[in-house]
Each structure stands twice: as C-alpha cells, then as structure tokens.
Design a protein around this motif. Structure first.
Motif, PDB file in Angstrom:
ATOM      1  N   ALA A 142       0.789  -1.181   0.046  1.00 43.90           N
ATOM      2  CA  ALA A 142       0.016  -0.158  -0.033  1.00 43.90           C
ATOM      3  C   ALA A 142       0.872   1.179   0.009  1.00 43.90           C
ATOM      4  O   ALA A 142       2.107   1.227   0.320  1.00 43.90           O
ATOM      5  CB  ALA A 142      -1.075  -0.090   1.181  1.00 43.90           C
ATOM      6  N   SER A 143       0.263   2.441  -0.326  1.00 45.21           N
ATOM      7  CA  SER A 143       0.968   3.604  -0.583  1.00 45.21           C
ATOM      8  C   SER A 143       1.544   4.373   1.001  1.00 45.21           C
ATOM      9  O   SER A 143       2.497   4.927   1.101  1.00 45.21           O
ATOM     10  CB  SER A 143       0.184   4.690  -1.331  1.00 45.21           C
ATOM     11  OG  SER A 143      -0.905   5.065  -0.400  1.00 45.21           O
ATOM     12  N   GLY A 150       5.986   5.937   5.256  1.00 46.49           N
ATOM     13  CA  GLY A 150       6.357   5.607   3.991  1.00 46.49           C
ATOM     14  C   GLY A 150       5.437   4.405   3.437  1.00 46.49           C
ATOM     15  O   GLY A 150       4.555   4.223   4.133  1.00 46.49           O
ATOM     16  N   ALA A 151       5.778   3.909   2.088  1.00 41.07           N
ATOM     17  CA  ALA A 151       5.023   2.933   1.385  1.00 41.07           C
ATOM     18  C   ALA A 151       5.089   1.544   2.158  1.00 41.07           C
ATOM     19  O   ALA A 151       5.998   1.479   3.083  1.00 41.07           O
ATOM     20  CB  ALA A 151       5.400   2.763   0.083  1.00 41.07           C
ATOM     21  N   SER A 214       1.878  -5.349  -5.582  1.00 45.45           N
ATOM     22  CA  SER A 214       3.422  -5.277  -5.553  1.00 45.45           C
ATOM     23  C   SER A 214       4.216  -5.609  -6.841  1.00 45.45           C
ATOM     24  O   SER A 214       3.600  -6.112  -7.887  1.00 45.45           O
ATOM     25  CB  SER A 214       3.884  -6.351  -4.620  1.00 45.45           C
ATOM     26  OG  SER A 214       2.989  -6.113  -3.188  1.00 45.45           O
ATOM     27  N   ASN A 215       5.639  -5.055  -6.723  1.00 45.51           N
ATOM     28  CA  ASN A 215       6.357  -5.435  -8.011  1.00 45.51           C
ATOM     29  C   ASN A 215       6.990  -6.976  -7.725  1.00 45.51           C
ATOM     30  O   ASN A 215       6.760  -7.486  -6.693  1.00 45.51           O
ATOM     31  CB  ASN A 215       7.497  -4.387  -8.132  1.00 45.51           C
ATOM     32  CG  ASN A 215       8.410  -4.141  -6.818  1.00 45.51           C
ATOM     33  OD1 ASN A 215       8.524  -4.998  -5.909  1.00 45.51           O
ATOM     34  ND2 ASN A 215       9.018  -2.944  -6.739  1.00 45.51           N
ATOM     35  N   LYS A 216       8.162  -7.223  -8.467  1.00 47.65           N
ATOM     36  CA  LYS A 216       8.614  -8.390  -8.252  1.00 47.65           C
ATOM     37  C   LYS A 216       9.454  -8.668  -7.103  1.00 47.65           C
ATOM     38  O   LYS A 216      10.163  -9.677  -6.697  1.00 47.65           O
ATOM     39  CB  LYS A 216       9.381  -8.723  -9.541  1.00 47.65           C
ATOM     40  CG  LYS A 216       8.564  -9.218 -10.645  1.00 47.65           C
ATOM     41  CD  LYS A 216       9.360  -9.383 -11.728  1.00 47.65           C
ATOM     42  CE  LYS A 216       8.481 -10.205 -12.924  1.00 47.65           C
ATOM     43  NZ  LYS A 216       7.540  -9.161 -13.579  1.00 47.65           N
ATOM     44  N   GLN A 217       9.932  -7.724  -6.285  1.00 50.43           N
ATOM     45  CA  GLN A 217      10.670  -7.535  -5.076  1.00 50.43           C
ATOM     46  C   GLN A 217       9.613  -7.790  -3.841  1.00 50.43           C
ATOM     47  O   GLN A 217      10.120  -7.603  -2.703  1.00 50.43           O
ATOM     48  CB  GLN A 217      11.565  -6.535  -5.035  1.00 50.43           C
ATOM     49  CG  GLN A 217      12.860  -6.472  -5.926  1.00 50.43           C
ATOM     50  CD  GLN A 217      12.225  -6.309  -7.183  1.00 50.43           C
ATOM     51  OE1 GLN A 217      11.726  -5.139  -7.637  1.00 50.43           O
ATOM     52  NE2 GLN A 217      12.727  -7.201  -8.214  1.00 50.43           N
ATOM     53  N   GLY A 218       8.278  -7.794  -4.318  1.00 50.35           N
ATOM     54  CA  GLY A 218       7.498  -7.777  -3.027  1.00 50.35           C
ATOM     55  C   GLY A 218       7.074  -6.201  -2.366  1.00 50.35           C
ATOM     56  O   GLY A 218       6.628  -6.174  -1.260  1.00 50.35           O
ATOM     57  N   GLN A 219       7.476  -5.308  -3.082  1.00 49.83           N
ATOM     58  CA  GLN A 219       7.410  -3.786  -2.656  1.00 49.83           C
ATOM     59  C   GLN A 219       6.383  -3.136  -3.328  1.00 49.83           C
ATOM     60  O   GLN A 219       5.886  -3.721  -4.461  1.00 49.83           O
ATOM     61  CB  GLN A 219       8.635  -3.226  -2.842  1.00 49.83           C
ATOM     62  CG  GLN A 219       9.786  -3.817  -2.307  1.00 49.83           C
ATOM     63  CD  GLN A 219      11.212  -3.211  -2.599  1.00 49.83           C
ATOM     64  OE1 GLN A 219      11.283  -2.654  -3.767  1.00 49.83           O
ATOM     65  NE2 GLN A 219      12.240  -3.512  -1.893  1.00 49.83           N
ATOM     66  N   TYR A 220       5.919  -2.180  -2.846  1.00 53.12           N
ATOM     67  CA  TYR A 220       4.577  -1.184  -3.246  1.00 53.12           C
ATOM     68  C   TYR A 220       4.831  -1.099  -4.817  1.00 53.12           C
ATOM     69  O   TYR A 220       6.232  -0.572  -5.207  1.00 53.12           O
ATOM     70  CB  TYR A 220       4.717   0.152  -2.709  1.00 53.12           C
ATOM     71  CG  TYR A 220       3.714   1.249  -2.993  1.00 53.12           C
ATOM     72  CD1 TYR A 220       2.777   0.838  -2.917  1.00 53.12           C
ATOM     73  CD2 TYR A 220       4.202   2.411  -3.314  1.00 53.12           C
ATOM     74  CE1 TYR A 220       1.498   1.712  -3.452  1.00 53.12           C
ATOM     75  CE2 TYR A 220       3.335   3.413  -3.906  1.00 53.12           C
ATOM     76  CZ  TYR A 220       2.030   2.986  -3.776  1.00 53.12           C
ATOM     77  OH  TYR A 220       1.079   4.036  -4.311  1.00 53.12           O
ATOM     78  N   ALA A 221       3.754  -1.097  -5.458  1.00 52.43           N
ATOM     79  CA  ALA A 221       3.924  -1.114  -7.117  1.00 52.43           C
ATOM     80  C   ALA A 221       4.045   0.253  -7.474  1.00 52.43           C
ATOM     81  O   ALA A 221       4.319   0.314  -8.785  1.00 52.43           O
ATOM     82  CB  ALA A 221       2.872  -2.012  -7.668  1.00 52.43           C
ATOM     83  N   TRP A 260       4.812 -15.139  -9.031  1.00 55.75           N
ATOM     84  CA  TRP A 260       3.803 -15.315  -8.058  1.00 55.75           C
ATOM     85  C   TRP A 260       3.385 -14.280  -7.459  1.00 55.75           C
ATOM     86  O   TRP A 260       2.111 -14.134  -7.048  1.00 55.75           O
ATOM     87  CB  TRP A 260       4.192 -16.630  -6.968  1.00 55.75           C
ATOM     88  CG  TRP A 260       5.125 -15.931  -6.079  1.00 55.75           C
ATOM     89  CD1 TRP A 260       6.387 -15.978  -5.906  1.00 55.75           C
ATOM     90  CD2 TRP A 260       4.926 -15.456  -4.798  1.00 55.75           C
ATOM     91  NE1 TRP A 260       7.052 -15.560  -5.046  1.00 55.75           N
ATOM     92  CE2 TRP A 260       5.982 -14.930  -4.329  1.00 55.75           C
ATOM     93  CE3 TRP A 260       3.674 -15.281  -4.081  1.00 55.75           C
ATOM     94  CZ2 TRP A 260       5.969 -14.586  -2.718  1.00 55.75           C
ATOM     95  CZ3 TRP A 260       3.525 -14.530  -2.739  1.00 55.75           C
ATOM     96  CH2 TRP A 260       4.765 -14.029  -2.220  1.00 55.75           C
ATOM     97  N   MET A 261       4.290 -13.274  -7.401  1.00 56.61           N
ATOM     98  CA  MET A 261       3.928 -11.911  -6.662  1.00 56.61           C
ATOM     99  C   MET A 261       3.466 -10.856  -7.554  1.00 56.61           C
ATOM    100  O   MET A 261       2.954  -9.881  -7.150  1.00 56.61           O
ATOM    101  CB  MET A 261       4.703 -11.483  -5.651  1.00 56.61           C
ATOM    102  CG  MET A 261       6.250 -11.087  -6.176  1.00 56.61           C
ATOM    103  SD  MET A 261       7.173 -10.527  -4.705  1.00 56.61           S
ATOM    104  CE  MET A 261       8.124 -11.950  -4.294  1.00 56.61           C
ATOM    105  N   SER A 262       3.962 -10.887  -8.907  1.00 54.89           N
ATOM    106  CA  SER A 262       3.984  -9.599  -9.809  1.00 54.89           C
ATOM    107  C   SER A 262       3.928 -10.256 -11.203  1.00 54.89           C
ATOM    108  O   SER A 262       5.104 -10.506 -11.580  1.00 54.89           O
ATOM    109  CB  SER A 262       5.103  -8.458  -9.388  1.00 54.89           C
ATOM    110  OG  SER A 262       4.639  -7.495 -10.441  1.00 54.89           O
ATOM    111  N   ASP A 263       3.147 -10.032 -12.041  1.00 54.29           N
ATOM    112  CA  ASP A 263       3.110 -10.567 -13.239  1.00 54.29           C
ATOM    113  C   ASP A 263       2.312  -9.512 -14.164  1.00 54.29           C
ATOM    114  O   ASP A 263       2.998  -9.055 -15.069  1.00 54.29           O
ATOM    115  CB  ASP A 263       2.271 -11.955 -13.536  1.00 54.29           C
ATOM    116  CG  ASP A 263       2.555 -12.330 -14.975  1.00 54.29           C
ATOM    117  OD1 ASP A 263       3.690 -12.841 -15.085  1.00 54.29           O
ATOM    118  OD2 ASP A 263       1.789 -12.083 -15.750  1.00 54.29           O
TER     119      ASP A 263
END
Length: 302
Positions: A142-143, A150-151, A214-221, A260-263
């Motif tokens: 989330a933002s 922060g995010a 999320s992005n591919k590092q599992g962080q806020y997109a 699995w987390m960001s496609d």
C-alpha cells in the motif's frame, strides 16, 4: 524326598487314568514356576533387552526444495499452518457476494490492509480451528503504513519464515525463497499454490490472478491505482491493481506468466469473477481478469 516321591506317585496315577480333579493344574503351575525361576537364576543366556528408543524423523533441511512434513497424510496442527491462497468459495462467503470483494478489502475495518488481514485470520480459523490465534498478514502493499510513514511493502509484513501450507508442505524457508518467480519450497505445490483447504487452487479453471499491489521484489508497485486506493475501492475505474499468479500461465514453461507476486495488472478494481483468462488489463474493469480477487495469506509466527 517324601514330597518328591508323592509328586511322582500322583503324576504316574494321572498317566494311568486316576482322576485328580484340579491337581494337574496345580502341578502345571508349579512346573512353570520352577522353569521360570531356573531361567532367571540358572543363566540360560537369554537376556531380555530394553526396546530401542524410537527417534522421530528430523524435519527437512531448511535449504532443501521439499522441506519437512512432505507426506500430506501426516497429522497437521495449527503450529505449522502458515500460508494459503484465499479460495473463491471463502471470498464469496465473507463478502456476501458471488462477485467477491473486488478492490475494497476493508471487511469492516478502518483500512484495506487491516480488513485483508482480518479476512486471512477468519478463513484460517475456519479451515483449521485454533490457527486464527496466530497473527495473519495479507501479502499486500500500500502507499502508506510503512516505516516512517512511507509505503508499505508486502514482503516486509509477513515475518521471516518458514511457511507451510495446510498439509504441512513447505512453501518457502525464508524471504530469499520467496523473492523468485516461484516460491522455493516443496515441488508438490510451488507451481500451484494451495488454498486454505490445502488443495491446489487451480481447480481446473483459469483463476491464477491474485491481488498483491506489488512488484517482483514484493514492494509497493508505485501508485495507488495499483492498489485500488490502498484496497478501499471497488469502483472499476479507480485503477488497475498489480497481481501475481498463483500458478504459471504455462505449465510447460513456468517463466511464462509465472511470477507469483507480480506479473501484470488486473483490468480494474470492481468485484468480479472471471475464470477464463482475458489477458493483462483488458475486458471488464474488474479484479477478475483471470481470477476473482483472491489474496495470499501468511502467518508471521509459523
């Protein structure tokens, strides 16, 4: 000697048909008693050893690809259950709608993140009574809500691992095992992540899109549109939430649509169930581009 002579006479009488009533039983008992005394006192050489202590099998090595508890028939308790994908049935039941929650996951709580955590906890308890006492976290970014205002990054909220499914199969040993296209756990489940019942979530339909923001590092997109306004909006036009794939688009090539987390992004934030793939960002503006708005749930203290 008189006692021995009397015993011999009685024994010979029994051989010739003299009825001794209960006497043979007394004789047999005496003989057996005498033999037992001799076995213990005469040093017959037969020693009775203590049974070997049964040593329970060790859990799988933390770095292996299969992990411990590989046999789904093993008894499972709430202490090991720490991961699942929310099933379509549970999302429908909790939302009270055949279309699920969409992008609004507040579930009676003040924020979408708190509501999503409650969804995870509620489903976990229903699947395995007692496991709802754990701290469950939805794998969502989330933002806001992160360190220093922060995010909030999904990967930072789920503990350190290891994590196991309902059947005791290892999903990943640690965060490093999650930061890959497919979680580095049991080969039995890594390419079809299981729901709260411990079943492969694929179920023969195209339902792999899973909300993460999320992005591919599992962080806020990167934008609130990627999180349906931090998981508070079920309006289609609010944004296009980032999703991962609970199973790869191509079974023969897990790298094809396999993260699995960001496609890619779902078409929108509205509730909706679509069990046939529409492709990234196309079709009706719902969370169901090829799914139903499911989420991943982790217990931080498995």
């Amino acid at each position: 000697m008189k006692a021995r002579t009397a015993w011999v006479q009685r024994f010979q009488s029994s051989r010739t048909g003299v009825a001794l009533h209960e006497k043979p039983l007394v004789v047999s008992t005496a003989i057996l008693f005498g033999l037992g005394v001799c076995a213990s006192a005469c040093g017959s050489g037969a020693s009775q050893e203590e049974p070997a202590e049964e040593v329970p099998p060790a859990d799988g090595d933390p770095g292996d690809s299969t992990g411990g508890g590989e046999d789904p028939a093993d008894p499972v308790d709430a202490s090991s259950f720490s991961f699942f994908v929310t099933s379509l049935e549970s999302m429908r039941e909790l939302s009270g709608s055949a279309n699920g929650f969409g992008g609004d996951l507040r579930f009676g709580e003040a924020t979408g993140i708190e509501g999503a955590d409650k969804i995870c906890r509620t489903i976990a308890e229903k699947a395995l009574p007692g496991s709802g006492q754990k701290v469950w976290r939805a794998f969502l970014s989330a933002s806001t809500g992160g360190a220093n205002g922060g995010a909030l990054n999904a990967i930072d909220r789920i503990g350190e691992g290891p994590w196991y499914d309902r059947n005791g199969l290892r999903v990943a040993s640690n965060k490093a095992g999650l930061l890959t296209a497919r979680p580095q756990g049991s080969t039995q489940i890594k390419n079809d992540l299981p729901n709260e019942r411990g079943e492969p979530n694929h179920q023969g339909v195209d339902n792999h899109d899973t909300l993460t923001g999320s992005n591919k590092q599992g962080q806020y997109a990167g934008s609130k549109g990627n999180t349906c306004n931090d998981w508070t909006s079920a309006t289609g036009s609010t944004g296009k939430p980032a999703i991962g794939h609970s199973w790869p688009r191509s079974a023969n090539n897990p790298s094809n649509g396999g993260n699995w987390m960001s496609d890619h992004q779902a078409p929108g934030c509205a509730p909706g169930v679509n069990l046939s793939q529409n492709g990234p960002g196309s079709g009706s503006p719902t969370v169901g581009g090829g799914g139903y708005g499911g989420i991943y749930c982790f217990a931080i203290n498995p």
